[in-house]
Scaffold this motif. Structure first.
Motif, PDB file in Angstrom:
ATOM      1  N   VAL A  96       0.082   8.785  -5.074  1.00  0.00           N
ATOM      2  CA  VAL A  96      -0.561   8.011  -4.011  1.00  0.00           C
ATOM      3  C   VAL A  96       0.204   8.274  -2.718  1.00  0.00           C
ATOM      4  O   VAL A  96       1.420   8.075  -2.664  1.00  0.00           O
ATOM      5  CB  VAL A  96      -0.545   6.504  -4.323  1.00  0.00           C
ATOM      6  N   VAL A  97      -0.501   8.767  -1.705  1.00  0.00           N
ATOM      7  CA  VAL A  97       0.089   8.918  -0.374  1.00  0.00           C
ATOM      8  C   VAL A  97      -0.184   7.626   0.376  1.00  0.00           C
ATOM      9  O   VAL A  97      -1.336   7.316   0.692  1.00  0.00           O
ATOM     10  CB  VAL A  97      -0.508  10.130   0.373  1.00  0.00           C
ATOM     11  N   MET A  98       0.862   6.854   0.643  1.00  0.00           N
ATOM     12  CA  MET A  98       0.719   5.459   1.078  1.00  0.00           C
ATOM     13  C   MET A  98       1.240   5.239   2.496  1.00  0.00           C
ATOM     14  O   MET A  98       2.428   5.425   2.780  1.00  0.00           O
ATOM     15  CB  MET A  98       1.493   4.556   0.109  1.00  0.00           C
ATOM     16  N   ASP A  99       0.354   4.816   3.386  1.00  0.00           N
ATOM     17  CA  ASP A  99       0.780   4.374   4.712  1.00  0.00           C
ATOM     18  C   ASP A  99       1.486   3.029   4.566  1.00  0.00           C
ATOM     19  O   ASP A  99       1.296   2.317   3.577  1.00  0.00           O
ATOM     20  CB  ASP A  99      -0.445   4.245   5.626  1.00  0.00           C
ATOM     21  N   VAL A 100       2.311   2.667   5.545  1.00  0.00           N
ATOM     22  CA  VAL A 100       3.013   1.392   5.454  1.00  0.00           C
ATOM     23  C   VAL A 100       2.389   0.321   6.330  1.00  0.00           C
ATOM     24  O   VAL A 100       2.313  -0.844   5.939  1.00  0.00           O
ATOM     25  CB  VAL A 100       4.515   1.555   5.795  1.00  0.00           C
ATOM     26  N   ARG A 101       1.926   0.688   7.498  1.00  0.00           N
ATOM     27  CA  ARG A 101       1.396  -0.310   8.431  1.00  0.00           C
ATOM     28  C   ARG A 101      -0.111  -0.401   8.287  1.00  0.00           C
ATOM     29  O   ARG A 101      -0.858   0.409   8.817  1.00  0.00           O
ATOM     30  CB  ARG A 101       1.775   0.058   9.860  1.00  0.00           C
ATOM     31  N   MET A 102      -0.549  -1.416   7.542  1.00  0.00           N
ATOM     32  CA  MET A 102      -1.976  -1.637   7.329  1.00  0.00           C
ATOM     33  C   MET A 102      -2.262  -3.124   7.418  1.00  0.00           C
ATOM     34  O   MET A 102      -1.388  -3.954   7.139  1.00  0.00           O
ATOM     35  CB  MET A 102      -2.404  -1.101   5.951  1.00  0.00           C
ATOM     36  N   PRO A 103      -3.472  -3.496   7.810  1.00  0.00           N
ATOM     37  CA  PRO A 103      -3.805  -4.919   7.885  1.00  0.00           C
ATOM     38  C   PRO A 103      -3.860  -5.535   6.488  1.00  0.00           C
ATOM     39  O   PRO A 103      -4.138  -4.858   5.499  1.00  0.00           O
ATOM     40  CB  PRO A 103      -5.200  -4.913   8.537  1.00  0.00           C
ATOM     41  N   GLY A 104      -3.584  -6.833   6.433  1.00  0.00           N
ATOM     42  CA  GLY A 104      -3.598  -7.499   5.129  1.00  0.00           C
ATOM     43  C   GLY A 104      -2.383  -7.088   4.326  1.00  0.00           C
ATOM     44  O   GLY A 104      -1.246  -7.146   4.800  1.00  0.00           O
ATOM     45  N   MET A 105      -2.599  -6.654   3.097  1.00  0.00           N
ATOM     46  CA  MET A 105      -1.502  -6.184   2.256  1.00  0.00           C
ATOM     47  C   MET A 105      -0.964  -4.862   2.807  1.00  0.00           C
ATOM     48  O   MET A 105      -1.696  -3.890   2.918  1.00  0.00           O
ATOM     49  CB  MET A 105      -1.970  -5.984   0.813  1.00  0.00           C
ATOM     50  N   ASP A 106       0.324  -4.830   3.161  1.00  0.00           N
ATOM     51  CA  ASP A 106       0.871  -3.592   3.707  1.00  0.00           C
ATOM     52  C   ASP A 106       1.232  -2.622   2.582  1.00  0.00           C
ATOM     53  O   ASP A 106       1.121  -2.930   1.393  1.00  0.00           O
ATOM     54  CB  ASP A 106       2.066  -3.867   4.613  1.00  0.00           C
ATOM     55  N   GLY A 107       1.684  -1.431   2.991  1.00  0.00           N
ATOM     56  CA  GLY A 107       1.981  -0.400   2.011  1.00  0.00           C
ATOM     57  C   GLY A 107       3.176  -0.707   1.133  1.00  0.00           C
ATOM     58  O   GLY A 107       3.290  -0.149   0.033  1.00  0.00           O
ATOM     59  N   ILE A 108       4.069  -1.585   1.582  1.00  0.00           N
ATOM     60  CA  ILE A 108       5.239  -1.924   0.779  1.00  0.00           C
ATOM     61  C   ILE A 108       4.831  -2.744  -0.436  1.00  0.00           C
ATOM     62  O   ILE A 108       5.202  -2.428  -1.570  1.00  0.00           O
ATOM     63  CB  ILE A 108       6.268  -2.697   1.625  1.00  0.00           C
ATOM     64  N   GLU A 109       4.069  -3.785  -0.211  1.00  0.00           N
ATOM     65  CA  GLU A 109       3.598  -4.601  -1.327  1.00  0.00           C
ATOM     66  C   GLU A 109       2.668  -3.792  -2.225  1.00  0.00           C
ATOM     67  O   GLU A 109       2.724  -3.897  -3.457  1.00  0.00           O
ATOM     68  CB  GLU A 109       2.874  -5.846  -0.798  1.00  0.00           C
ATOM     69  N   ALA A 110       1.825  -2.970  -1.626  1.00  0.00           N
ATOM     70  CA  ALA A 110       0.921  -2.137  -2.419  1.00  0.00           C
ATOM     71  C   ALA A 110       1.718  -1.162  -3.286  1.00  0.00           C
ATOM     72  O   ALA A 110       1.383  -0.937  -4.458  1.00  0.00           O
ATOM     73  CB  ALA A 110      -0.035  -1.376  -1.503  1.00  0.00           C
ATOM     74  N   THR A 111       2.791  -0.606  -2.744  1.00  0.00           N
ATOM     75  CA  THR A 111       3.643   0.293  -3.527  1.00  0.00           C
ATOM     76  C   THR A 111       4.250  -0.426  -4.713  1.00  0.00           C
ATOM     77  O   THR A 111       4.292   0.094  -5.834  1.00  0.00           O
ATOM     78  CB  THR A 111       4.757   0.885  -2.643  1.00  0.00           C
ATOM     79  N   ARG A 112       4.729  -1.646  -4.485  1.00  0.00           N
ATOM     80  CA  ARG A 112       5.330  -2.426  -5.579  1.00  0.00           C
ATOM     81  C   ARG A 112       4.326  -2.642  -6.701  1.00  0.00           C
ATOM     82  O   ARG A 112       4.654  -2.508  -7.889  1.00  0.00           O
ATOM     83  CB  ARG A 112       5.827  -3.772  -5.056  1.00  0.00           C
ATOM     84  N   LEU A 113       3.086  -2.961  -6.348  1.00  0.00           N
ATOM     85  CA  LEU A 113       2.065  -3.227  -7.358  1.00  0.00           C
ATOM     86  C   LEU A 113       1.600  -1.941  -8.041  1.00  0.00           C
ATOM     87  O   LEU A 113       1.374  -1.912  -9.249  1.00  0.00           O
ATOM     88  CB  LEU A 113       0.883  -3.952  -6.714  1.00  0.00           C
ATOM     89  N   VAL A 114       1.461  -0.871  -7.253  1.00  0.00           N
ATOM     90  CA  VAL A 114       0.970   0.397  -7.808  1.00  0.00           C
ATOM     91  C   VAL A 114       1.968   0.992  -8.793  1.00  0.00           C
ATOM     92  O   VAL A 114       1.584   1.579  -9.810  1.00  0.00           O
ATOM     93  CB  VAL A 114       0.672   1.391  -6.664  1.00  0.00           C
ATOM     94  N   THR A 115       3.270   0.857  -8.505  1.00  0.00           N
ATOM     95  CA  THR A 115       4.286   1.492  -9.348  1.00  0.00           C
ATOM     96  C   THR A 115       4.730   0.628 -10.516  1.00  0.00           C
ATOM     97  O   THR A 115       5.568   1.044 -11.322  1.00  0.00           O
ATOM     98  CB  THR A 115       5.532   1.863  -8.520  1.00  0.00           C
ATOM     99  N   ALA A 116       4.193  -0.572 -10.637  1.00  0.00           N
ATOM    100  CA  ALA A 116       4.583  -1.460 -11.731  1.00  0.00           C
ATOM    101  C   ALA A 116       3.951  -1.002 -13.042  1.00  0.00           C
ATOM    102  O   ALA A 116       2.797  -0.573 -13.072  1.00  0.00           O
ATOM    103  CB  ALA A 116       4.160  -2.891 -11.424  1.00  0.00           C
ATOM    104  N   GLY A 117       4.714  -1.074 -14.102  1.00  0.00           N
ATOM    105  CA  GLY A 117       4.172  -0.796 -15.419  1.00  0.00           C
ATOM    106  C   GLY A 117       4.296   0.659 -15.828  1.00  0.00           C
ATOM    107  O   GLY A 117       4.492   1.552 -14.998  1.00  0.00           O
TER     108      GLY A 117
END
Length: 235
Positions: free
Chosen positions: A69-90
């Protein structure tokens, strides 16, 4: 001729097998379109989806099962940091390459803590972007570019916000040679560069790194770099 080192970010050779499945996440459609065009001529890369928000990224990562996943960090709502944490879990989670700019340091520190495996800078050359995707898809982490070395060095020296600096953690259960290898990993050297420095084969260097990952319970090479700083091997 020696085989190419898949852990070397400069190595342009793609891994064998099916195409690398890539999910592009950025709130700017033009950025996503530019990345998609860059990858279109590479048969070993396949863009399987795009997302403009962190929430959509998490959902598509689950539904489309990309390798990277190529993930930007600055996004409205859930930013890329939280999204990274959720995507990489498990188990079996995709790898995440954070898409950043030089003034995004604070975001990148958060991305490291959230499980990112490397970083892309928005003005990187095409070959570097493609190499980064291949390196991370192969199970390694991108640490060679100067920006990443600088970010990791500063990250390793910083405590979590609101906490006191942590004492250096002890390094136990590794051999003298593995300590040497970990030190060089911490300085940003690839397996090939480590092999030259220690007068060993690239395969031996790679084996040492693999044992360090296992012994130290590190997810990838980025975590080994942080460990090298936390244990004081790299000042």
């Amino acid at each position: 001729m020696a085989p190419a080192d898949p852990a070397d970010p400069a190595n342009p050779v793609a891994p064998a097998g099916p195409p690398i499945r890539v999910l592009l996440v950025d709130d700017q459609p033009l950025v996503r379109a530019g990345l998609r065009v860059l990858m279109a001529d590479s048969p070993d890369l396949l863009v399987v989806g795009e997302a403009g928000t962190g929430t959509d990224a998490v959902r598509l990562a689950r539904d489309l099962r990309p390798h990277v996943v190529v993930m930007d960090v600055r996004m409205p709502g859930m930013d890329g940091i939280e999204a990274t944490r959720l995507v990489t879990a498990g188990p079996g989670a995709p790898r995440v390459l954070v898409l950043t700019t030089f003034d995004d340091d604070e975001y990148v520190y958060g991305a490291l803590r959230s499980g990112a495996s490397g970083f892309l800078v928005k003005d990187m050359a095409l070959d570097d972007i493609l190499a980064a995707l291949r390196v991370v898809a192969a199970g390694d982490a991108l640490i060679a570019p100067a920006v990443t070395r600088r970010l990791i060095e500063e990250f390793a020296a910083r405590p979590e916000p609101g906490t006191a600096p942590a004492p250096r953690r002890p390094l136990t259960g590794v051999t003298a040679r593995e300590r040497e290898v970990l030190t060089l990993v911490g300085r940003g050297l690839s397996n090939g560069e480590i092999a030259v420095r220690l007068h060993i084969s690239a395969a031996t260097a790679k084996a040492h790194v693999a044992r360090l990952l296992s012994k130290l319970d590190a997810r990838d090479r980025v975590q080994l770099v942080v460990l090298a700083y936390e244990t004081g091997l790299v000042p």
